[in-house]
Scaffold this motif. Structure first.
Motif, short mmCIF file in Angstrom:
data_model
loop_
_atom_site.label_atom_id
_atom_site.label_comp_id
_atom_site.label_asym_id
_atom_site.label_seq_id
_atom_site.Cartn_x
_atom_site.Cartn_y
_atom_site.Cartn_z
N VAL A 114 0.38 -0.90 -0.17
CA VAL A 114 -0.25 -0.62 -0.47
C VAL A 114 0.69 1.39 -0.33
O VAL A 114 1.76 1.06 0.43
N HIS A 115 0.46 2.42 -0.54
CA HIS A 115 1.09 3.68 -0.50
C HIS A 115 1.18 4.63 0.59
O HIS A 115 -0.14 4.27 0.75
N VAL A 116 1.58 4.22 1.46
CA VAL A 116 1.78 5.26 2.41
C VAL A 116 1.32 6.70 2.80
O VAL A 116 1.04 7.37 3.20
N THR A 117 2.60 6.89 2.35
CA THR A 117 3.15 8.90 1.47
C THR A 117 4.09 8.96 1.12
O THR A 117 4.78 7.94 0.11
N SER A 118 3.87 9.88 -0.09
CA SER A 118 5.38 11.18 -0.22
C SER A 118 5.51 11.78 -0.01
O SER A 118 5.02 12.95 0.77
N ALA A 119 7.04 12.45 -0.31
CA ALA A 119 7.56 13.89 0.76
C ALA A 119 8.36 13.99 -0.76
O ALA A 119 9.63 12.92 -1.76
N LYS A 120 8.60 15.57 -0.62
CA LYS A 120 10.24 16.09 -1.62
C LYS A 120 10.84 16.90 -0.38
O LYS A 120 9.68 18.08 0.21
N MET A 121 11.82 16.44 -0.65
CA MET A 121 12.40 17.26 0.04
C MET A 121 13.80 18.20 -0.06
O MET A 121 14.52 17.38 -1.32
N THR A 122 14.51 18.85 -0.09
CA THR A 122 15.31 19.90 0.31
C THR A 122 16.48 19.53 0.74
O THR A 122 16.63 19.86 1.76
N LEU A 123 18.03 19.27 0.44
CA LEU A 123 18.89 19.03 1.11
C LEU A 123 19.76 20.00 0.35
O LEU A 123 20.20 19.87 -0.62
N VAL A 124 20.65 20.65 1.23
CA VAL A 124 21.77 21.65 0.77
C VAL A 124 23.14 20.58 1.28
O VAL A 124 23.47 20.17 2.38
N GLY A 125 24.64 20.52 0.36
CA GLY A 125 25.78 20.23 0.57
C GLY A 125 26.49 20.85 0.80
O GLY A 125 26.69 21.57 0.27
N MET A 126 26.91 20.72 2.60
CA MET A 126 27.83 21.50 3.23
C MET A 126 29.17 20.71 3.46
O MET A 126 29.23 19.44 3.44
N ARG A 127 29.91 22.30 3.84
CA ARG A 127 31.10 21.41 3.64
C ARG A 127 32.25 22.59 4.41
O ARG A 127 31.80 24.16 4.18
N ASP A 128 32.63 22.36 5.30
CA ASP A 128 33.50 23.53 6.57
C ASP A 128 32.38 24.29 7.14
O ASP A 128 32.64 25.25 7.59
N GLY A 129 31.15 23.91 6.99
CA GLY A 129 29.71 24.89 7.49
C GLY A 129 28.93 25.87 6.83
O GLY A 129 28.53 26.90 7.07
N LYS A 130 29.42 25.79 5.49
CA LYS A 130 28.60 26.83 4.60
C LYS A 130 29.04 25.96 3.07
O LYS A 130 28.66 24.62 2.86
N PRO A 131 27.53 26.62 2.44
CA PRO A 131 26.67 25.33 1.30
C PRO A 131 27.97 25.24 0.36
O PRO A 131 28.92 26.18 -0.02
N PHE A 132 28.26 23.76 -0.28
CA PHE A 132 28.98 23.78 -1.14
C PHE A 132 28.50 23.49 -2.06
O PHE A 132 27.65 22.92 -2.47
#
Length: 156
Positions: A114-132
């Protein structure tokens, strides 16, 4: 009965454009709410982890969740169900990606999916505490998202 996801390939061997099974988990009694179903927050945690698994396909960075769109639960998950999370990258940005996650449950007794749910998420790649800008890295341009910028192979 809903058909299971098309792809059961390993994320490491599947082209980035194809969906992959990121996780499979057996729902356990310790995860239940007073109604006998799995807490929604547990499923949200699985979605977050599956998003990270997909993001790692784009490079060995410290991927962090920036956003998750509305999640609507269409079916409960019961103890003993096998929960499958299938992911694919729906957008590549300069420092971020969008990941689509589909959650299914295979019923313990009947094996119905059965289909439970769907989601879309945004992830940011980080290096040394900053977006890379991972797409500008030598690893990504060489088609080797698994390499690290500190490795000798990535310097070429």
């Amino acid at each position: 009965m809903t058909k299971p996801a098309k792809s059961a390939k390993s994320p490491a061997k599947t082209p980035i454009s194809e969906p992959v099974m990121a996780m499979r988990i057996v729902a356990m009694p310790r995860e239940t709410n007073p109604y006998g179903t799995i807490f929604g927050g547990i499923i949200l945690s699985y979605i977050d982890q599956a998003g990270f698994v997909e993001a790692r396909r784009h490079g060995n960075l410290g991927w962090v969740t920036a956003a998750m769109d509305k999640v609507v639960f269409h079916a409960p998950v019961f103890v003993g169900d096998i929960v499958t999370l299938v992911t694919h990258t729906s957008r590549l940005g300069r420092t971020s990606i969008d990941v689509q996650i589909e959650v299914q449950a295979e019923r313990f007794d009947t094996h119905e999916v059965v289909h439970v749910t769907s989601a879309k998420m945004t992830l940011v790649g980080m290096r040394d505490g900053k977006p890379f800008p991972f797409r500008e890295s030598p690893c990504h341009q060489a088609g080797q998202p698994d390499c690290t910028l500190d490795s000798p192979e990535s310097a070429t």
